[in-house]
Design a protein around this motif. Sequence first.
Motif, mmCIF file in Angstrom:
data_model
loop_
_atom_site.group_PDB
_atom_site.id
_atom_site.type_symbol
_atom_site.label_atom_id
_atom_site.label_comp_id
_atom_site.label_asym_id
_atom_site.label_seq_id
_atom_site.Cartn_x
_atom_site.Cartn_y
_atom_site.Cartn_z
ATOM 1 N N GLU A 44 1.045 -1.474 -0.079
ATOM 2 C CA GLU A 44 0.226 -0.379 0.099
ATOM 3 C C GLU A 44 0.906 0.847 0.065
ATOM 4 O O GLU A 44 0.865 2.225 -0.452
ATOM 5 C CB GLU A 44 -0.697 -0.218 1.316
ATOM 6 N N LEU A 45 2.049 0.890 0.687
ATOM 7 C CA LEU A 45 2.950 2.837 0.658
ATOM 8 C C LEU A 45 3.895 2.630 -0.349
ATOM 9 O O LEU A 45 3.910 3.884 -0.823
ATOM 10 C CB LEU A 45 3.868 1.928 2.221
ATOM 11 N N SER A 46 4.279 1.556 -1.448
ATOM 12 C CA SER A 46 4.847 1.234 -2.300
ATOM 13 C C SER A 46 4.048 2.068 -3.273
ATOM 14 O O SER A 46 4.562 3.129 -4.506
ATOM 15 C CB SER A 46 4.615 0.544 -2.527
ATOM 16 N N ARG A 47 2.432 1.730 -3.971
ATOM 17 C CA ARG A 47 1.631 2.055 -4.110
ATOM 18 C C ARG A 47 1.349 3.691 -4.374
ATOM 19 O O ARG A 47 0.973 4.360 -5.234
ATOM 20 C CB ARG A 47 -0.022 1.180 -4.566
ATOM 21 N N LEU A 48 1.268 3.784 -2.791
ATOM 22 C CA LEU A 48 0.800 5.537 -2.651
ATOM 23 C C LEU A 48 2.464 6.106 -3.180
ATOM 24 O O LEU A 48 2.295 7.656 -2.986
ATOM 25 C CB LEU A 48 0.407 5.937 -1.228
ATOM 26 N N SER A 49 3.570 5.845 -3.486
ATOM 27 C CA SER A 49 4.823 6.544 -3.624
ATOM 28 C C SER A 49 5.110 6.704 -4.857
ATOM 29 O O SER A 49 6.512 6.774 -5.439
ATOM 30 C CB SER A 49 5.502 6.213 -2.224
ATOM 31 N N ARG A 50 4.417 6.112 -5.797
ATOM 32 C CA ARG A 50 4.695 5.683 -7.459
ATOM 33 C C ARG A 50 3.886 6.929 -8.027
ATOM 34 O O ARG A 50 2.991 7.423 -7.516
ATOM 35 C CB ARG A 50 3.768 4.644 -7.978
ATOM 36 N N GLU A 51 4.817 7.319 -8.520
ATOM 37 C CA GLU A 51 4.900 8.862 -9.491
ATOM 38 C C GLU A 51 4.624 8.281 -11.330
ATOM 39 O O GLU A 51 6.083 7.190 -11.619
ATOM 40 C CB GLU A 51 5.397 9.756 -9.689
ATOM 41 N N GLU A 52 3.924 8.291 -11.687
ATOM 42 C CA GLU A 52 3.803 8.372 -13.620
ATOM 43 C C GLU A 52 4.311 9.529 -14.155
ATOM 44 O O GLU A 52 4.006 10.495 -14.302
ATOM 45 C CB GLU A 52 2.514 7.770 -14.098
ATOM 46 N N LYS A 53 5.584 9.478 -15.516
ATOM 47 C CA LYS A 53 6.222 9.808 -15.652
ATOM 48 C C LYS A 53 5.933 8.956 -17.634
ATOM 49 O O LYS A 53 6.418 8.648 -18.377
ATOM 50 C CB LYS A 53 7.369 10.227 -15.516
ATOM 51 N N GLU A 54 6.220 10.404 -18.551
ATOM 52 C CA GLU A 54 6.240 9.918 -19.550
ATOM 53 C C GLU A 54 7.830 10.236 -20.274
ATOM 54 O O GLU A 54 7.942 11.225 -19.934
ATOM 55 C CB GLU A 54 5.581 10.316 -20.990
ATOM 56 N N VAL A 55 7.600 9.127 -20.700
ATOM 57 C CA VAL A 55 9.164 8.416 -21.291
ATOM 58 C C VAL A 55 9.592 8.828 -22.769
ATOM 59 O O VAL A 55 9.163 7.453 -22.979
ATOM 60 C CB VAL A 55 10.527 8.222 -20.320
ATOM 61 N N ASN A 56 10.001 9.188 -23.700
ATOM 62 C CA ASN A 56 9.887 8.853 -24.722
ATOM 63 C C ASN A 56 8.242 8.603 -25.435
ATOM 64 O O ASN A 56 8.359 6.989 -25.802
ATOM 65 C CB ASN A 56 10.980 8.371 -25.494
ATOM 66 N N GLY A 57 7.548 9.077 -25.004
ATOM 67 C CA GLY A 57 5.931 8.711 -25.290
ATOM 68 C C GLY A 57 5.847 7.787 -24.555
ATOM 69 O O GLY A 57 4.462 6.566 -25.420
ATOM 70 N N THR A 58 6.166 6.938 -23.590
ATOM 71 C CA THR A 58 5.216 6.547 -22.530
ATOM 72 C C THR A 58 5.911 5.818 -21.592
ATOM 73 O O THR A 58 6.394 6.536 -20.620
ATOM 74 C CB THR A 58 7.038 4.718 -22.737
ATOM 75 N N VAL A 59 4.205 5.299 -21.359
ATOM 76 C CA VAL A 59 4.204 6.442 -19.364
ATOM 77 C C VAL A 59 4.988 4.712 -17.999
ATOM 78 O O VAL A 59 4.435 3.833 -19.205
ATOM 79 C CB VAL A 59 2.692 6.077 -19.273
ATOM 80 N N VAL A 60 5.852 5.786 -17.975
ATOM 81 C CA VAL A 60 6.742 4.886 -16.924
ATOM 82 C C VAL A 60 5.865 5.057 -15.566
ATOM 83 O O VAL A 60 5.976 5.997 -15.467
ATOM 84 C CB VAL A 60 7.829 5.065 -16.701
#
Length: 138
Positions: free
Chosen positions: A47-63
């Motif tokens: 749960e802590l890990s999920r809350l601490s994730r962020e999504e970024k776009e890198v070369n057109g792919t969401v990471v």
Amino acid sequence: MSTLKAFLQPPVAGKTNKVIVSERFKGEDGQPVPFVIQAISQEKNEELSRLSREEKEVNGTVVSTLDNIAYTKRLMKACVKEPDLADSELCKYYGTMDPEDVLGKMLSIGEYKLLSEEIMKLNDLKTSAEKHKEAKNS
């Protein structure tokens, strides 16, 4: 005899330990007051890990990446039982209303590192120093 019995062990979540993080925090008797830390379950860790994730776009792919600072703050807050980091008086004293920020304002760098290492040990996680030592010895 079945090996199943070997796996029927009580969970480690909930196990507590007292840690003297600093000589600065003294009780009325003049003795250092320990922090009380508690192990969490893998379920809580996820749960802590999920809350601490962020999504970024890198070369057109969401990471999706883990924000290590946010994760560490959440882990430490989840594991520190005393002092109560959500206590309004404690938060007010350290100038934050976010309990996750209290330790960062309360502790020195070394104290924070010591508390973090003790939390990692209690949760059977290896610190970077322990990993480095193992790598040198192999």
